[in-house]
Enzyme design. Sequence first.
Site, short mmCIF file in Angstrom:
data_model
loop_
_atom_site.label_atom_id
_atom_site.label_comp_id
_atom_site.label_asym_id
_atom_site.label_seq_id
_atom_site.Cartn_x
_atom_site.Cartn_y
_atom_site.Cartn_z
N ASP A 1 -28.15 28.40 -42.97
CA ASP A 1 -28.98 28.04 -41.82
C ASP A 1 -29.79 29.27 -41.44
OD1 ASP A 1 -30.05 27.39 -39.37
OD2 ASP A 1 -28.15 26.86 -38.42
N GLU B 1 -33.16 30.34 -39.45
CA GLU B 1 -34.13 29.81 -38.48
C GLU B 1 -34.34 30.83 -37.37
OE1 GLU B 1 -32.52 26.99 -35.56
OE2 GLU B 1 -30.81 26.72 -36.92
N ASP C 1 -24.47 16.88 -38.48
CA ASP C 1 -24.00 18.26 -38.55
C ASP C 1 -23.44 18.67 -37.21
OD1 ASP C 1 -26.33 20.02 -37.12
OD2 ASP C 1 -27.23 18.41 -38.30
#
Length: 282
Positions: A170, A172, A81
């Site tokens: 994503d 986080e 990634d």
Amino acid sequence: MPVHRSGTARKRRLTAAGVLLAAFSFFLATPSSADTDAGADAGAAAPPARGSAYMGIGVAAHDGRSGTPTSADVTQTEGVDVSGYQGNVAWSTLWNSGVRWAYTKATEGTYYTNPSFTQQYNGSYNVGMIRGSYHFATPDTTSGAAQANYFVDHGGGWSKDGKTLPGSLDIEWNPYGAACYGKSASAMVSWIADFLNTYKARTGRDAVIYTATSWWTQCTGNYGGFAANNPLWIARYASTVGTLPAGWGFYTMWQYTSSGPTVGDHDKFNGALDRVKALANG
């Protein structure tokens, strides 16, 4: 003689007072060790520039440091990634090293698009990789729906061409402030659901959720309600994935290091290449 003694005593008293005053002034002017430590911590904790976040920005500090994955019972397929941080990526080098799938950061919040997105997204596709894009969530700036729409409109779409993976959320640690973006666990779950529902309505696909178990536990209360529909991409820099978030009995992808060859973040797909293609085809 008595006069002389009186003058000397007066000078001694004045001298002593001066010393005490100087010492007191020095004490006031000199920061304590606690103040110094706090200043150092404040400097170290200075947030990065908005838009510069990337997958795993908080993982090393919170959920693992390094480690080589142990052998699995099933074949795993190497992936990578990337974000704007990597700039132009040497895709042919990665392909020759065995990397077969890739995710590229497309967007963040509703204020940032990756300036290297075209080279990264198309470049991986052109060398033969199965690729997708991801969105770095900032739940404290705009709604989940707004960010899902922004993502789809700026590279986060999906097409059934056999080489495009569904978009990934994503979610986080907040690199710009409080870890949970100032939200309660229930508010965070609602924000994530808003994003996922909007993304599916726009694309027809369930988005992949990228997260780390410790963050998910802290910031969603270890909510298990997304596991039935949304593939899990777990982040943990260690020899094993460890405990997974509630609801998921297995992971689909695992970001296992931020120090892989050619490009930093390397990943394992939990299956052979035909399973990567199956996820792409929906």
